[in-house]
Design a protein around this motif. Structure first.
Motif, PDB file in Angstrom:
ATOM      1  N   GLN A  69      46.979  39.683  30.559  1.00  0.00           N
ATOM      2  CA  GLN A  69      46.993  39.628  32.014  1.00  0.00           C
ATOM      3  C   GLN A  69      45.613  39.260  32.521  1.00  0.00           C
ATOM      4  N   VAL A  70      45.551  38.843  33.756  1.00  0.00           N
ATOM      5  CA  VAL A  70      44.286  38.735  34.464  1.00  0.00           C
ATOM      6  C   VAL A  70      44.407  39.559  35.737  1.00  0.00           C
ATOM      7  N   GLU A  71      43.385  40.336  36.020  1.00  0.00           N
ATOM      8  CA  GLU A  71      43.402  41.161  37.213  1.00  0.00           C
ATOM      9  C   GLU A  71      42.275  40.723  38.131  1.00  0.00           C
ATOM     10  N   PHE A  72      42.440  40.911  39.429  1.00  0.00           N
ATOM     11  CA  PHE A  72      41.279  40.850  40.296  1.00  0.00           C
ATOM     12  C   PHE A  72      41.204  42.169  41.053  1.00  0.00           C
ATOM     13  N   ASP A  73      40.022  42.749  41.046  1.00  0.00           N
ATOM     14  CA  ASP A  73      39.782  44.080  41.591  1.00  0.00           C
ATOM     15  C   ASP A  73      38.826  43.998  42.771  1.00  0.00           C
ATOM     16  N   PHE A  74      39.136  44.740  43.812  1.00  0.00           N
ATOM     17  CA  PHE A  74      38.165  44.999  44.868  1.00  0.00           C
ATOM     18  C   PHE A  74      37.606  46.396  44.626  1.00  0.00           C
ATOM     19  N   VAL A  75      36.304  46.522  44.550  1.00  0.00           N
ATOM     20  CA  VAL A  75      35.640  47.820  44.378  1.00  0.00           C
ATOM     21  C   VAL A  75      34.987  48.169  45.707  1.00  0.00           C
ATOM     22  N   VAL A  76      35.524  49.197  46.345  1.00  0.00           N
ATOM     23  CA  VAL A  76      35.086  49.573  47.690  1.00  0.00           C
ATOM     24  C   VAL A  76      34.229  50.839  47.586  1.00  0.00           C
ATOM     25  N   ALA A  77      32.971  50.721  47.918  1.00  0.00           N
ATOM     26  CA  ALA A  77      32.067  51.857  47.830  1.00  0.00           C
ATOM     27  C   ALA A  77      32.361  52.853  48.949  1.00  0.00           C
ATOM     28  N   ALA A  78      31.953  54.098  48.718  1.00  0.00           N
ATOM     29  CA  ALA A  78      32.110  55.124  49.748  1.00  0.00           C
ATOM     30  C   ALA A  78      31.380  54.699  51.013  1.00  0.00           C
ATOM     31  N   GLY A  79      32.027  54.853  52.122  1.00  0.00           N
ATOM     32  CA  GLY A  79      31.438  54.469  53.386  1.00  0.00           C
ATOM     33  C   GLY A  79      31.718  53.035  53.778  1.00  0.00           C
ATOM     34  N   ALA A  80      32.145  52.226  52.794  1.00  0.00           N
ATOM     35  CA  ALA A  80      32.484  50.836  53.107  1.00  0.00           C
ATOM     36  C   ALA A  80      33.870  50.792  53.737  1.00  0.00           C
ATOM     37  N   ASN A  81      34.080  49.805  54.571  1.00  0.00           N
ATOM     38  CA  ASN A  81      35.345  49.683  55.298  1.00  0.00           C
ATOM     39  C   ASN A  81      36.254  48.683  54.597  1.00  0.00           C
ATOM     40  N   PRO A  82      37.421  49.136  54.064  1.00  0.00           N
ATOM     41  CA  PRO A  82      38.319  48.190  53.381  1.00  0.00           C
ATOM     42  C   PRO A  82      39.143  47.337  54.339  1.00  0.00           C
ATOM     43  N   ALA A  83      39.072  47.598  55.636  1.00  0.00           N
ATOM     44  CA  ALA A  83      39.919  46.885  56.591  1.00  0.00           C
ATOM     45  C   ALA A  83      39.733  45.370  56.558  1.00  0.00           C
ATOM     46  N   PRO A  84      38.510  44.845  56.353  1.00  0.00           N
ATOM     47  CA  PRO A  84      38.376  43.379  56.378  1.00  0.00           C
ATOM     48  C   PRO A  84      39.024  42.665  55.204  1.00  0.00           C
ATOM     49  N   ILE A  85      39.371  43.396  54.127  1.00  0.00           N
ATOM     50  CA  ILE A  85      39.913  42.724  52.940  1.00  0.00           C
ATOM     51  C   ILE A  85      41.199  41.995  53.310  1.00  0.00           C
ATOM     52  N   GLY A  86      41.251  40.741  52.989  1.00  0.00           N
ATOM     53  CA  GLY A  86      42.451  39.961  53.264  1.00  0.00           C
ATOM     54  C   GLY A  86      42.377  38.608  52.599  1.00  0.00           C
ATOM     55  N   PHE A  87      43.522  37.932  52.537  1.00  0.00           N
ATOM     56  CA  PHE A  87      43.615  36.623  51.917  1.00  0.00           C
ATOM     57  C   PHE A  87      44.106  35.603  52.931  1.00  0.00           C
TER      58      PHE A  87
END
Length: 1023
Positions: free
Chosen positions: A201-219
């Protein structure tokens, strides 16, 4: 002829000088006045532990894509940084986006599926055909992401790619490296993105640090025809070359070894944009979006007829062993000598650990109907199979316990043993005059087989003093497959009333036999203090019975059920002798514990149940936990296994659209009936992992509800069953013809899941200049209650020399924790070096002055007693030396002089240097030729005109050189006739001694005592 004595005596007298010098040096070295001790300690400043940021990971698994990423060296468009090839598509990673170049036959309307939380499986990828091929480029760009994100590759893999395109060699690309991971840093504030491989398989991971806002993540997708979500929350991306399906994301957080679900879903936005919507979660703890359990391989196993997988196990190498039945003349492995004989035969198949092929696959059977229902393997790789046969010509071996189908029987059980290559070494019938079937088995360390099942025979084989003398519906038999006839049967007994059956068996460390099944006999034997000594009611109860190693006594026996129909389907035993049982219940009052995961029947016809019993005879206290497991439809538990952490693994069948799931690889019902795979934590209070498994038709149907096995660490889960689906989710399927497609009717399936016990992440070290050091913070996170120490190690790779060094300077070993345990790796580099003093021949030249000074010092001493003592010692030394050397000074008898060497050696040639570093080099040259009666006694090596060594062979390691310095070396040869001239000079320039600027890959690996291993790679930049 006597030789002159005077010259010989002069030589012997002169030999006393170096002896005296050595004595003087020894006196100085060991004189108390000359001792001087200096102690020093180099201060080491330990870096302060950094509290790990809570991380969130959004993963998308793209199955069947390649593991390797190639750096673009000119083999493709200049915008591409890295590329990876798959079957039917190529992935291009540019500075700003990921581009999937898809191609498929136009006649195909099949869907490529992204499984797991968002996992792409190569499911029904387009096949090569004569139809016109359609292509499409689907571009996936981060919406509002950082277009200047730094891109780097790490984890260089074995193997290279070469591109010889065209006739211009200058445009050829050779030795193109393969990497395991490509990372984008700070694609959003505090958020990194990484593409990497996991098995196939191939994976792509988003690593979100504490305090970072995941809301902007999008494609933002381009090159697509349509984007939508289906009724199950999956994302369907349509292109001209077919559809791509991204399954609904799954999110959870770890707390106290248990997983807490977090809502996650795709959100469609304008202009082909897609984002994630997350429910409430603790921003101070790690959030995982997508399961940690992945499918390592999933394959059909069958031919053009009906095939069913009934039992599965594995060996120490991770190879899977499967048995069941087949009606296919073209079952995988068939040949002119390995073929279907009757209507239905047993199959036994051994699959490679990675699912890439078969080690063997054999038919076993006769002209009737034969079925394999249980399988086990010993440490030598011998497989043991039990089941049922109606064949009068079922294979049997000489000396077997029972060599013929019993008179009047409609079917007997059988027990067979296969060697590591699949050949039968023992096989016997086991039965009487009715219908008998072995439904389960266990195997002890001595190779004894414990077969259990159902019988209608009134003369089923039993031994003296059985547990139950009267005929019943169940049986338990211990058989030693040695070929000694009747004595092979160690013990055998009926168990239960007429119509009862024994479905599963397991052994504890002392070879007590644990069995479960179904009884309608209210007088079924129970023991004092058992959990439930009274029949629960309804048409049947499950039961749990423990039999002593001799087979002549009950250790423990209890009913297990409520007022409805209850039946035990499978049983497992942990290292301390606790029993784990699964089956089905229609009872609304089935025994459950107060902390159980599901305390009530979900309202369907039946639910599965999972129960843990401690057979201590303490009544109600024997129930460690018990839970329903099911939804609003019909659910059945068929098989159970337990890992070393006492997590329970269950498989069976469900038609419930709301069957409980957690971190699912398939979060929704695929057809009318699917298999399920569920992992419960050790307390029975939480789902660790639970998933549907199936396509659009039925799985585990026709009374066959599958089987499961798990290794001790819980890293690998093996599942088998049957499927009528033509779209069963395959991944890395066994590559026989049609291996990723149903070959006809029902096929068996084999699935291997992988899940990590712990994860290892590492921070990128800060860039440094040569001579400085940097650190990487390592975080070890445990899953599923894992708590074993992990030993950390590190290696450095790169093209510069000398390479940086690395060492674990933090806690090592370190024990992972759910919140992340911290350690530190320090990476050091080498700065420009100074000149190092190299001892030379002058060291020996100063001996005589030292000796002279020593003697002079003694002569000028003002202490007469001391002078007298020292003088006496010197005189004694001279006398002793003279005595020792005197025999050599004497004459000898007249002898014929030996042949003499009259020619000096030729000048050495071919002087060359190798392995040159900043402070050393190795010199080699071609040996000199010599004349008659001659041999080279030594070579003399000169450095800048000064002799530095006299080796007797044609090589010399030169050390102590100064970095960034040019040296001139020559060499001459000597024999008894004299020395040759010096060779032509060789010029050697040493390296700078400093770590060269560039990027270096630091691989940090954590390994536990069971050889479970996780790695992380970071890049150090040396300026």
């Amino acid at each position: 002829m006597l030789k002159p004595s005077a010259p010989r005596g002069w030589v012997c007298a002169f030999c006393t000088v170096p002896v005296l010098a050595v004595v003087a040096i020894a006196l100085l070295a060991f004189s108390p006045a000359s001792r001087h001790t200096t102690a020093s300690a180099k201060g080491i400043r330990a870096s302060q532990p950094v509290t790990p940021a809570a991380r969130g990971r959004v993963q998308a698994h793209f199955a069947a894509l390649p593991l390797a990423f190639e750096e673009n060296k000119g083999q493709t468009d200049a915008q591409v940084e890295y590329m990876a090839r798959g079957n039917g598509y190529t992935l291009f990673l540019t500075a700003n986006d990921a581009v999937f170049s898809l191609h498929s036959a136009s006649a195909a309307s099949k869907i490529s599926t992204i499984r797991s939380g968002t996992q792409l499986r190569a499911k029904n990828l387009p096949k090569q055909s004569n139809t016109q091929e359609s292509t499409a480029a689907v571009r996936m760009q981060l919406a509002g992401g950082n277009a200047q994100a730094k891109i780097s590759a790490s984890g260089q893999l074995p193997g290279k790619s070469n591109y010889f395109i065209g006739n211009d060699p200058s445009k050829w690309q050779t030795d193109v490296a393969h990497y395991a991971r490509v990372s984008y840093q700070d694609v959003y504030p505090g958020i990194n993105l990484a593409f990497h491989g996991a098995q196939r398989q191939v994976e792509f991971d988003f690593v979100v640090a504490a305090g970072a806002n995941p809301a902007p993540i999008g494609f933002h997708f381009t090159g697509v025809q349509n984007i939508k979500t289906d009724d199950s929350g999956n994302l369907v991306v349509s292109s001209a070359a077919g559809d791509v399906l991204l399954h609904k994301p799954v999110a959870y957080q770890e707390q106290n070894g248990a997983r807490q679900p977090v809502d996650a879903q795709f959100i469609l936005r304008a202009n082909n944009q897609v984002s994630f919507d997350l429910g409430n979660y603790d921003h101070n703890r790690e959030l995982v979006i997508d399961p940690s359990v992945s499918v390592e391989y999933s394959t059909y196993l069958g031919g053009s007829g009906d095939d069913e997988g009934e039992a599965i196990t594995f060996d120490s190498g991770g190879n899977a062993y499967v048995t069941g039945n087949t009606q296919s003349a073209n079952f995988p492995g068939f040949s002119s000598t390995n073929k279907l004989v009757g209507v239905t035969n047993v199959f036994v198949t051994k699959i490679k650990a990675d699912g890439s092929g078969l080690i063997y696959s054999v038919y076993i059977g006769g002209s009737g109907n034969d079925n394999g229902n249980g399988i086990a393997v010993n440490s030598s790789g011998d497989a043991f199979v039990v089941g049922a046969t109606t064949s009068s010509n079922f294979p049997h071996t000489t000396g077997a316990f029972q060599t013929a189908l019993a008179i009047g029987a409609t079917g007997n059980a059988f027990v067979s043993k296969l060697n590591p290559t699949g050949g039968i070494v023992y096989s016997t019938y086991l039965g009487g005059n009715g219908a008998d079937a072995a439904l389960g088995m266990a195997l002890d360390s001595g190779g004894n087989v414990y077969a259990v099942g159902a019988t209608s025979s009134t003369n089923f084989p039993t031994t003296a003093s059985p547990l139950q003398a009267s005929a019943g519906g169940g049986f338990v038999s211990k058989l030693s497959p040695l070929g000694n006839g009747a004595s092979d049967l160690v013990y055998s007994s009926y168990l239960g009333g007429i119509g009862d059956s024994v479905a599963g068996a397991a052994l504890d460390w002392s070879d007590d036999l644990f069995v479960t099944g179904q009884t309608s006999d209210s007088s079924f034997h129970t023991t004092t203090g058992a959990y439930q000594t009274v029949y629960g009611g309804g048409s049947s109860d499950a039961f749990v019975t423990v039999i002593n190693p001799a087979g002549n006594g009950f250790v423990y026996s209890t009913f297990l059920g409520g007022s409805g129909l209850d039946a035990g389907g499978g049983i497992a035993v942990d290292a301390t002798g606790n029993a784990y049982i699964t089956g089905l219940t229609e009872s609304t009052n089935f025994p459950v514990s107060s902390s159980s995961y599901q305390k009530t029947n979900a309202g369907g016809n039946s639910d599965a149940f999972v129960t843990k019993l401690t057979p201590a005879g303490n009544g109600a206290a024997d129930l460690a936990y018990s839970t329903y497991l099911g939804g609003s439809g019909a659910d059945f538990g068929a098989s159970i296994a337990v890992d070393g952490s006492n997590n329970a693994y269950v498989t069976g069948q469900t038609d419930s659209a709301n069957f409980p799931t957690a971190s699912a690889t398939q979060p929704s019902l695929g057809g009318s009936k699917d298999a399920f795979v569920t992992e419960l934590n050790s307390a029975g209070s939480q789902l660790v992992f639970s998933t549907y498994l199936g396509g659009s038709a039925d799985e585990d149907d026709a009374g066959n509800f599958g089987a499961i096995a798990v290794d001790v660490p819980g890293d690998s889960i093996y599942v088998t069953g049957n499927t009528a689906s033509t779209d069963f989710p395959t991944q890395a399927p066994y590559p026989y013809a049609g291996g990723n497609a149903n070959a006809g009717g029902n096929d068996a399936f084999v699935v291997k899941y992988a899940q990590p016990a712990f994860s290892l992440t590492a921070t990128a070290p800060a860039a440094v200049s040569a001579g400085a050091s940097s650190t990487s913070t390592v975080t070890l996170t445990s899953f599923n209650g894992y708590s074993s120490p992990v030993t950390l190690s590190c290696t450095v790779t790169g093209t510069g020399s000398p390479l940086p060094g690395c060492s674990v300077t933090g806690t090592n070993p370190q024990t992972p924790t759910p919140g992340g345990a911290i350690s530190t790796v320090t990476i050091t580099t080498t700065g420009p070096g100074g000149s190092l003093l190299r001892p030379g021949k002058f060291f020996y030249a100063i001996w005589l002055p030292i000796a002279g000074l020593s003697l002079a010092g003694m002569g000028f001493s003002t202490s007469r007693p001391r002078r007298k003592q020292m003088f006496g010692l010197l005189i004694l030394g001279i006398v002793l030396t003279g005595l020792l050397l005197m025999p050599a000074c004497g004459g000898g008898s007249s002898t014929t002089p030996p042949p003499t060497c009259a020619t000096a050696p030729t000048v050495p040639t071919g002087l060359a240097a190798s392995g040159t570093t900043s402070t050393a080099t190795t010199l080699n040259w071609t040996a000199s030729t010599v004349g008659a009666n001659c041999s080279v006694t030594k070579y003399t090596v000169y450095q800048n005109g000064t002799a530095i060594g006299s080796p007797t062979t044609n090589t010399l390691n030169v050390t102590g050189l100064t970095p960034s310095t040019q040296y001139s070396f020559t060499v001459s040869a000597t024999d008894s006739a004299g020395a040759s001239a010096q060779s032509s000079a060789l010029s050697v320039t040493t390296g700078s001694g400093a770590t060269p600027s560039g990027s270096y890959t630091i691989t940090i690996t954590g390994t536990d005592a069971s050889n479970r291993s996780q790695s992380s790679q970071v890049t150090l930049t040396v300026n």
